[in-house]
Design a protein around this motif. Structure first.
Motif, PDB file in Angstrom:
ATOM      1  N   SER A  21       8.062  27.485  56.739  1.00  0.00           N
ATOM      2  CA  SER A  21       9.254  27.374  56.932  1.00  0.00           C
ATOM      3  C   SER A  21       9.576  25.812  58.560  1.00  0.00           C
ATOM      4  N   ALA A  22      10.451  25.398  58.961  1.00  0.00           N
ATOM      5  CA  ALA A  22       9.670  24.732  60.050  1.00  0.00           C
ATOM      6  C   ALA A  22      10.183  26.114  61.209  1.00  0.00           C
ATOM      7  N   GLY A  23      11.238  26.706  60.450  1.00  0.00           N
ATOM      8  CA  GLY A  23      11.192  28.043  61.562  1.00  0.00           C
ATOM      9  C   GLY A  23      10.323  29.001  61.802  1.00  0.00           C
ATOM     10  N   GLN A  24       9.414  28.625  60.842  1.00  0.00           N
ATOM     11  CA  GLN A  24       8.872  29.571  60.785  1.00  0.00           C
ATOM     12  C   GLN A  24       7.293  29.723  61.585  1.00  0.00           C
ATOM     13  N   VAL A  25       6.821  27.920  61.146  1.00  0.00           N
ATOM     14  CA  VAL A  25       5.878  27.322  61.915  1.00  0.00           C
ATOM     15  C   VAL A  25       6.308  27.365  63.269  1.00  0.00           C
ATOM     16  N   SER A  26       7.119  27.381  63.615  1.00  0.00           N
ATOM     17  CA  SER A  26       7.947  27.261  65.248  1.00  0.00           C
ATOM     18  C   SER A  26       8.032  28.799  65.759  1.00  0.00           C
ATOM     19  N   LEU A  27       8.068  29.922  64.853  1.00  0.00           N
ATOM     20  CA  LEU A  27       8.273  30.934  65.789  1.00  0.00           C
ATOM     21  C   LEU A  27       6.553  31.237  66.055  1.00  0.00           C
ATOM     22  N   TRP A  28       5.706  31.061  65.298  1.00  0.00           N
ATOM     23  CA  TRP A  28       5.122  31.504  64.885  1.00  0.00           C
ATOM     24  C   TRP A  28       3.877  30.446  66.627  1.00  0.00           C
ATOM     25  N   TYR A  29       3.665  29.013  66.987  1.00  0.00           N
ATOM     26  CA  TYR A  29       3.481  28.640  68.058  1.00  0.00           C
ATOM     27  C   TYR A  29       4.177  29.318  69.418  1.00  0.00           C
ATOM     28  N   THR A  30       5.209  29.206  69.193  1.00  0.00           N
ATOM     29  CA  THR A  30       5.627  29.957  70.249  1.00  0.00           C
ATOM     30  C   THR A  30       4.925  31.608  70.557  1.00  0.00           C
TER      31      THR A  30
END
Length: 290
Positions: A21-30
């Motif tokens: 999901s977009a949230g999982q991708v964003s958290l990983w990149y963070t």
């Protein structure tokens, strides 16, 4: 950690292994961005407030998505009570250094997650070996690689954060690396600040895409035309002032002369006669009053 290989492996994981999901991708990149600031420490701490600010997720969103990332073997985390949570980003690519890191990490409490991550990474690299070779060959031919693009961005504005990294990858998916590299060069020449770098790059890339610009030569020509147009507009915005000159009579040292009209003898005689009559009439009126 080799961040370029890590990002490539993560993109391939999303394409071939597991949709995120977009949230999982964003958290990983963070977490990747924070890990980079710690000089790629195996374990590092990150406060929830920091994760919320960088990822755009709510507190509950962070808790939910980090549990999914841990189950998939992409990260591991450990609660420290009231202190900031400890995190570890799993290495997704295979190399001598990465395997050594995995072997060391298996001695920690995250043994099961790391082993599963290694298995995912091994399978993933086999599936994408041909694809990666093609990408590497294309980049070698172009003379500019994805790594060069990331390095140039980092030299100007620091390592790309969790918001910038996905967009950079999207640009590199649709445009050659040398074109994206040239766009960063233009931003650097215009002294774009880090806070406005992403907005400026979006405008340049989107402008080129609307004009179907896809090669370095086309991008250079478009940039030259833009500079010429801006130079022309700046020069035309200030009207030229006309040079004012004074008339001859107003020049320093000049003496104005009255305009004279020459009279003919007849005209002069008529005027003299009128003057004589006026004088005679004046004398007659004076005698009458005495």
């Amino acid at each position: 950690m080799n961040y370029l290989q890590q990002i490539r492996a993560f993109d391939d994981y999303r394409l071939y292994e597991q949709k995120l999901s977009a949230g999982q991708v964003s958290l990983w990149y963070t977490l990747m961005s924070i890990n980079n600031k710690t000089a790629w420490s195996t374990w590092f701490t990150a406060a929830n407030a920091t994760l919320e600010s960088l990822s755009g997720l709510s507190r509950s969103g962070i808790v939910k998505n980090r549990n999914v990332l841990k189950q998939l073997g992409l990260i591991d985390f450990s609660s420290n009570g009231r202190k900031a949570t400890s995190y570890r980003v799993s290495v997704l690519y295979t190399s001598d250094s990465a395997q050594g890191s995995v072997q060391r990490s298996t001695q920690s409490s995250a043994q099961h997650s790391v082993q599963r991550s290694t298995q995912h990474s091994s399978t993933l690299n086999k599936q994408n070996e041909t694809k990666q070779n093609e990408i590497n060959n294309d980049e070698a031919d172009a003379g500019v690689t994805r790594g060069d693009v990331i390095d140039k961005w980092t030299s100007l504005w620091g390592f790309p954060n969790a918001i910038a990294t996905p967009e950079i990858n999207e640009w590199l998916d649709v445009l050659p690396a040398d074109v994206v590299d040239f766009a960063i060069t233009i931003a650097g020449e215009h002294q774009v600040k880090a806070t406005g770098s992403l907005k400026y790059m979006r405008a340049v890339i989107e402008g080129w895409q609307k004009r179907d610009i896809s090669t370095l030569d086309q991008a250079k020509k478009a940039a030259e035309e833009h500079d010429q147009r801006m130079k022309s507009e700046r020069s035309g915005s200030t009207p030229a002032r006309a040079k004012e000159t004074l008339p001859d009579w107003a020049q320093t040292g000049a003496t104005p002369t009255a305009t004279r009209t020459e009279l003919t003898p007849d005209q002069q005689a008529e005027i003299s006669a009128r003057i004589a009559r006026l004088q005679q009439n004046g004398e007659s009126r004076q005698e009458a009053t005495t």
